[in-house]
Design a protein around this motif. Structure first.
Motif, PDB file in Angstrom:
ATOM      1  N   ILE A  42       0.825  -1.202   0.000  1.00  0.00           N
ATOM      2  CA  ILE A  42       0.000   0.000   0.000  1.00  0.00           C
ATOM      3  C   ILE A  42       0.863   1.257   0.000  1.00  0.00           C
ATOM      4  N   GLU A  43       1.884   1.256   0.849  1.00  0.00           N
ATOM      5  CA  GLU A  43       2.767   2.421   0.939  1.00  0.00           C
ATOM      6  C   GLU A  43       3.555   2.616  -0.351  1.00  0.00           C
ATOM      7  N   LYS A  44       4.029   1.534  -0.915  1.00  0.00           N
ATOM      8  CA  LYS A  44       4.832   1.614  -2.133  1.00  0.00           C
ATOM      9  C   LYS A  44       4.034   2.177  -3.300  1.00  0.00           C
ATOM     10  N   HIS A  45       2.767   1.803  -3.411  1.00  0.00           N
ATOM     11  CA  HIS A  45       1.950   2.203  -4.563  1.00  0.00           C
ATOM     12  C   HIS A  45       0.977   3.341  -4.247  1.00  0.00           C
ATOM     13  N   LYS A  46       1.140   3.935  -3.068  1.00  0.00           N
ATOM     14  CA  LYS A  46       0.328   5.098  -2.677  1.00  0.00           C
ATOM     15  C   LYS A  46      -1.175   4.814  -2.794  1.00  0.00           C
ATOM     16  N   ILE A  47      -1.566   3.692  -2.242  1.00  0.00           N
ATOM     17  CA  ILE A  47      -2.976   3.277  -2.247  1.00  0.00           C
ATOM     18  C   ILE A  47      -3.668   3.826  -1.004  1.00  0.00           C
ATOM     19  N   GLN A  48      -4.867   4.319  -1.193  1.00  0.00           N
ATOM     20  CA  GLN A  48      -5.641   4.821  -0.066  1.00  0.00           C
ATOM     21  C   GLN A  48      -6.438   3.673   0.548  1.00  0.00           C
ATOM     22  N   VAL A  49      -6.311   3.507   1.860  1.00  0.00           N
ATOM     23  CA  VAL A  49      -7.041   2.460   2.573  1.00  0.00           C
ATOM     24  C   VAL A  49      -8.229   3.098   3.278  1.00  0.00           C
ATOM     25  N   LEU A  50      -9.420   2.600   2.987  1.00  0.00           N
ATOM     26  CA  LEU A  50     -10.645   3.125   3.587  1.00  0.00           C
ATOM     27  C   LEU A  50     -11.235   2.055   4.492  1.00  0.00           C
ATOM     28  N   CYS A  51     -11.106   2.232   5.794  1.00  0.00           N
ATOM     29  CA  CYS A  51     -11.703   1.293   6.739  1.00  0.00           C
ATOM     30  C   CYS A  51     -13.119   1.742   7.076  1.00  0.00           C
ATOM     31  N   TYR A  52     -13.962   0.784   7.376  1.00  0.00           N
ATOM     32  CA  TYR A  52     -15.355   1.072   7.743  1.00  0.00           C
ATOM     33  C   TYR A  52     -15.374   2.103   8.875  1.00  0.00           C
ATOM     34  N   GLY A  53     -16.150   3.162   8.687  1.00  0.00           N
ATOM     35  CA  GLY A  53     -16.228   4.220   9.687  1.00  0.00           C
ATOM     36  C   GLY A  53     -15.290   5.375   9.422  1.00  0.00           C
ATOM     37  N   ASP A  54     -14.334   5.189   8.519  1.00  0.00           N
ATOM     38  CA  ASP A  54     -13.425   6.268   8.139  1.00  0.00           C
ATOM     39  C   ASP A  54     -14.217   7.380   7.469  1.00  0.00           C
ATOM     40  N   GLU A  55     -13.766   8.632   7.613  1.00  0.00           N
ATOM     41  CA  GLU A  55     -14.510   9.762   7.054  1.00  0.00           C
ATOM     42  C   GLU A  55     -14.603   9.716   5.527  1.00  0.00           C
ATOM     43  N   HIS A  56     -13.673   9.035   4.874  1.00  0.00           N
ATOM     44  CA  HIS A  56     -13.706   8.959   3.416  1.00  0.00           C
ATOM     45  C   HIS A  56     -14.340   7.662   2.898  1.00  0.00           C
ATOM     46  N   TYR A  57     -14.700   6.782   3.812  1.00  0.00           N
ATOM     47  CA  TYR A  57     -15.376   5.541   3.414  1.00  0.00           C
ATOM     48  C   TYR A  57     -16.733   5.905   2.806  1.00  0.00           C
ATOM     49  N   PRO A  58     -17.160   5.235   1.721  1.00  0.00           N
ATOM     50  CA  PRO A  58     -18.439   5.585   1.073  1.00  0.00           C
ATOM     51  C   PRO A  58     -19.622   5.499   2.041  1.00  0.00           C
ATOM     52  N   GLU A  59     -20.281   6.624   2.264  1.00  0.00           N
ATOM     53  CA  GLU A  59     -21.378   6.679   3.227  1.00  0.00           C
ATOM     54  C   GLU A  59     -22.528   5.755   2.852  1.00  0.00           C
ATOM     55  N   ARG A  60     -22.834   5.688   1.575  1.00  0.00           N
ATOM     56  CA  ARG A  60     -23.950   4.846   1.142  1.00  0.00           C
ATOM     57  C   ARG A  60     -23.656   3.375   1.422  1.00  0.00           C
ATOM     58  N   LEU A  61     -22.433   2.975   1.133  1.00  0.00           N
ATOM     59  CA  LEU A  61     -22.033   1.581   1.344  1.00  0.00           C
ATOM     60  C   LEU A  61     -22.024   1.240   2.830  1.00  0.00           C
ATOM     61  N   GLN A  62     -21.713   2.215   3.648  1.00  0.00           N
ATOM     62  CA  GLN A  62     -21.630   1.994   5.085  1.00  0.00           C
ATOM     63  C   GLN A  62     -22.980   1.617   5.688  1.00  0.00           C
ATOM     64  N   GLU A  63     -24.068   1.922   4.969  1.00  0.00           N
ATOM     65  CA  GLU A  63     -25.411   1.581   5.442  1.00  0.00           C
ATOM     66  C   GLU A  63     -25.722   0.097   5.258  1.00  0.00           C
ATOM     67  N   CYS A  64     -24.931  -0.607   4.479  1.00  0.00           N
ATOM     68  CA  CYS A  64     -25.231  -1.995   4.113  1.00  0.00           C
ATOM     69  C   CYS A  64     -24.697  -2.962   5.177  1.00  0.00           C
ATOM     70  N   SER A  65     -25.496  -3.968   5.486  1.00  0.00           N
ATOM     71  CA  SER A  65     -25.149  -4.897   6.565  1.00  0.00           C
ATOM     72  C   SER A  65     -23.968  -5.795   6.232  1.00  0.00           C
ATOM     73  N   ASP A  66     -23.618  -5.905   4.959  1.00  0.00           N
ATOM     74  CA  ASP A  66     -22.481  -6.741   4.561  1.00  0.00           C
ATOM     75  C   ASP A  66     -21.383  -5.903   3.905  1.00  0.00           C
ATOM     76  N   ALA A  67     -21.275  -4.655   4.348  1.00  0.00           N
ATOM     77  CA  ALA A  67     -20.254  -3.758   3.793  1.00  0.00           C
ATOM     78  C   ALA A  67     -18.854  -4.287   4.086  1.00  0.00           C
ATOM     79  N   PRO A  68     -17.900  -4.071   3.195  1.00  0.00           N
ATOM     80  CA  PRO A  68     -16.521  -4.510   3.434  1.00  0.00           C
ATOM     81  C   PRO A  68     -15.892  -3.731   4.594  1.00  0.00           C
ATOM     82  N   LEU A  69     -15.081  -4.395   5.389  1.00  0.00           N
ATOM     83  CA  LEU A  69     -14.369  -3.704   6.456  1.00  0.00           C
ATOM     84  C   LEU A  69     -13.297  -2.788   5.891  1.00  0.00           C
ATOM     85  N   VAL A  70     -12.708  -3.191   4.771  1.00  0.00           N
ATOM     86  CA  VAL A  70     -11.607  -2.438   4.182  1.00  0.00           C
ATOM     87  C   VAL A  70     -11.811  -2.314   2.678  1.00  0.00           C
ATOM     88  N   LEU A  71     -11.544  -1.133   2.163  1.00  0.00           N
ATOM     89  CA  LEU A  71     -11.529  -0.896   0.727  1.00  0.00           C
ATOM     90  C   LEU A  71     -10.170  -0.317   0.353  1.00  0.00           C
TER      91      LEU A  71
END
Length: 375
Positions: A75-104
């Motif tokens: 992740i660090e080498k390729h400058k990938i953004q990690v979005l964990c559930y509850g993070d401010e940049h995590y997709p809000e719509r997806l966060q409403e789903c009961s089977d949302a991914p913990l990490v994107l």
């Protein structure tokens, strides 16, 4: 979110298999990936119904933590953004789903919480008719409602057609992948994907070194459905993958629309049957879609702003309406109960005010009970 929490959350995704709901429950109940690690020996106290298989798996974190460390380096080498559930940049719509991914894992520039998000899906074996529908839809949507994020899956057919025409019309477009960000499938779409990195992005729940297996495409459909306000099915056979996404979207309470096709046409059977069974609204144009979604108010406001008309100068806003507008302008999107506290307006009165503001094209309700000030 700090690196330590990301590290443990990535490891957690390796321990619950694809039991998305259990992983999410543990994460929510305990407050994060590191907290799950700390309670690894008393999981049953938190989730009494947790399966024995998961409880056993959660006791040994050695291999998952080692794999998480490897992924952190990637992740660090390729400058990938990690979005964990509850993070401010995590997709809000997806966060409403009961089977949302913990990490994107995300590479790109698009706002995943864009004001409007549409997922466009369909058959890999699209016809000229389907390609024309996508092209005309994008061209007209640009004129009717330009602030839209287009989501699809980068697959052959309708997916890649949607991405390419979105780019041509100046939309940001995001592809949800069925593998890690260390490869690209199909490789023929590499040039389009590269362009999307600066005009959209690539998003996946899968770690590097994850192959594009068939089951992963099915699982990623829930992300395509959960990210958006609406799913649009362009062409689909009677058992097409786009139908799976449409049905998942229904379960998430998203709007679903489909273009009809000729009776008996293989590429349109899925769309026609979905419309027949009231699984999707019938549309024939971008105008139909915008009207059905209620997005035409955004266009009117944009036209007013381009003519130099300021929102706080609208003569038909009452003092209370101005107060609500000012609060949303200063604080951003707010849920109704919070808005009531901030404005000191009772909920019963606020309901009527928000309804009037929606009718005037000043605010729009979002999934989850929040309200957004149209800019």
């Amino acid at each position: 979110m700090n690196e330590q929490e990301i590290y443990y959350t990535i490891a957690l995704t390796r321990m619950t298999g694809f039991n998305f709901q259990t992983a999410l429950q543990l994460y929510q109940e305990l407050g994060g990936g590191e907290a799950v690690y700390e309670h690894r020996n008393d999981v049953r106290d938190v989730l009494p119904d947790c399966s024995e298989r998961v409880i056993t798996a959660l006791k040994d974190w050695n291999l998952p933590l080692a794999r998480a460390a490897q992924e952190m380096a990637f992740i660090e080498k390729h400058k990938i953004q990690v979005l964990c559930y509850g993070d401010e940049h995590y997709p809000e719509r997806l966060q409403e789903c009961s089977d949302a991914p913990l990490v994107l894992y995300y590479m790109g520039t698009a706002d995943l919480n864009c004001q409007h998000v549409v997922s466009i899906v369909g058959t890999r074996r699209c016809t000229n008719y389907g390609q024309d529908l996508v092209r005309h839809f994008m061209t007209d949507l640009r004129q009717l409602c330009p602030n839209v994020l287009i989501v699809s899956g980068l697959a052959y057919g309708i997916d890649i057609c949607a991405h390419r025409h979105a780019l041509q019309q100046g939309f940001d477009t995001v592809a949800v992948l069925a593998h890690g960000l260390d490869e690209l499938y199909p490789p023929h779409h590499r040039d389009t994907a590269k362009e999307m990195l600066t005009h959209g992005g690539l998003l996946t729940e899968y770690m590097s070194e994850t192959r594009a297996d068939k089951i992963n495409f099915v699982r990623r459909n829930r992300i395509v459905a959960g990210l958006c306000d609406s799913v649009l099915l362009v062409e689909s056979s009677i058992k097409g993958g786009g139908l799976i996404t449409a049905r998942i979207a229904q379960g998430y309470d998203r709007s679903v629309f489909a273009f009809p096709g000729a009776v008996g046409a293989p590429a349109s059977e899925g769309c026609n049957h979905l419309i027949r069974d009231n699984g999707a609204g019938l549309i024939t144009s971008a105008e139909d879609f915008v009207l059905a979604m209620g997005w035409q108010t955004d266009v009117k406001l944009q036209q007013a702003k381009s003519e130099g008309i300021e929102r706080d100068c609208f003569p038909d806003l009452t003092d209370e309406e101005q107060q609500v507008v000012k609060t949303l302008d200063e604080m951003g999107d707010l849920q109704q109960n919070i808005l009531s506290v901030r404005t000191n307006i009772p909920i019963s009165q606020l309901n009527a005010i928000l309804f009037q503001l929606e009718m005037k094209g000043v605010v729009r309700s979002l999934a989850g009970g929040s309200y957004h000030l149209l800019r």
